[in-house]
Scaffold this active site. Structure first.
Site, PDB file in Angstrom:
ATOM      1  CG  ASP A 103      -2.117  -1.435   1.393  1.00  0.00           C
ATOM      2  OD1 ASP A 103      -2.137  -1.101   0.039  1.00  0.00           O
ATOM      3  OD2 ASP A 103      -2.545  -1.480   2.546  1.00  0.00           O
TER       4      ASP A 103
HETATM    5  N1  URA Z   1      -0.998  -6.119   3.414  1.00  0.00           N
HETATM    6  C1  URA Z   1      -1.873  -5.172   4.182  1.00  0.00           C
HETATM    7  O1  URA Z   1      -2.764  -4.697   4.176  1.00  0.00           O
HETATM    8  N2  URA Z   1      -0.760  -3.639   2.513  1.00  0.00           N
HETATM    9  C2  URA Z   1       0.019  -3.790   2.957  1.00  0.00           C
HETATM   10  O2  URA Z   1       1.142  -3.363   2.280  1.00  0.00           O
HETATM   11  C3  URA Z   1       0.782  -4.977   1.956  1.00  0.00           C
HETATM   12  C4  URA Z   1       0.207  -6.492   3.049  1.00  0.00           C
END
Ligand code: URA
Length: 236
Positions: A103
């Site tokens: 993310d």
């Molecule tokens: N899970 C998430 O919620 N965010 C990420 O960036 C990676 C795995």
């Protein structure tokens, strides 16, 4: 491969620039000047030089980056900076792409490569590659919630997660958790914690399979994998 393609791939300009370079007599193969871009070279075994400087040819690039917050794990975006924008031009010419997603607000281990086969092996759900994340959550977990996360929880869309590993790594307030998962659903870690009533405040990825983030890498910086790391990733 064709000489003009090799030179263009190695960042010596567009096909047009390369044609000019060849015409000027700047390129030699095994010490002989070659001006025809259509001629074939074997980059692994023949020595290609540009104005006397040897061209180091490699087909694949494998980059470990410590992805910073605020940067997208995408190849391009109209508004936001992407992990590709953080690369130097000499690495960008290999056209690497991020393997899997993090993310925008997640930091940590990001692998970038142009090796589609390895990327597939690492992201295919069938291969069950474990990824370790460290999450800071809003409140400690109860033993019951830890067991739920370990055995599998139901996400907001009804998906049942596969077994995970949970380790409370901050003895003090119990809000720093290391979670190991073998899947990569959208926002998976955040949604797993949400499923047990917890909110992720900060998330970092530490490992992908046997590959561990080099803690010397500041967020936003990167380096190529060592041969040893590459072999570990390939399971050799
Ligand atoms: N899970 C998430 O919620 N965010 C990420 O960036 C990676 C795995």
């Amino acid at each position: 491969m064709r000489l003009d393609k090799l030179l263009a791939n190695m960042g010596l300009g567009s096909r047009k620039d390369v044609k000019k370079l060849l015409k000027k007599g700047g390129v030699a193969v095994n010490g002989e000047t070659v001006s025809d871009g259509k001629s074939h070279v074997d980059p692994e075994n023949e020595e290609v030089t540009v104005y006397g400087e040897q061209i180091e040819y490699k087909e694949f690039i494998y980059i470990m980056m410590n992805k910073p917050q605020g940067v997208l794990s995408a190849t391009e975006d109209a508004t936001d900076q992407t992990v590709i924008d953080l690369l130097e031009p000499e690495d960008m010419i290999y056209d690497p792409f991020p393997v899997g997603r993090l993310d925008k607000d997640t930091i940590g281990l990001m692998l970038l490569t142009n090796d589609g086969k390895l990327a597939h092996q690492l992201t295919s759900p069938k291969k069950k590659v474990t990824k370790l994340y460290v999450a800071t959550i809003d409140q400690p977990l109860t033993d019951e919630k830890i067991s739920q996360l370990e055995s599998g929880v139901t996400l907001d869309d009804g998906y049942e997660t596969k077994p995970a590993t949970v380790e409370v790594i901050d003895g003090g307030d119990g809000v720093k958790i290391r979670l190991g998962i073998t899947e990569g659903k959208f926002h998976q870690v955040k949604r797993m914690f949400e499923a047990v009533g917890r909110k992720v405040k900060f998330l970092k990825r530490e490992t992908i399979g046997e590959l561990r983030l080099d803690e010397e890498l500041e967020p936003g910086t990167y380096r190529e994998l060592t041969d040893e790391e590459l072999m570990m990733l390939r399971g050799e």
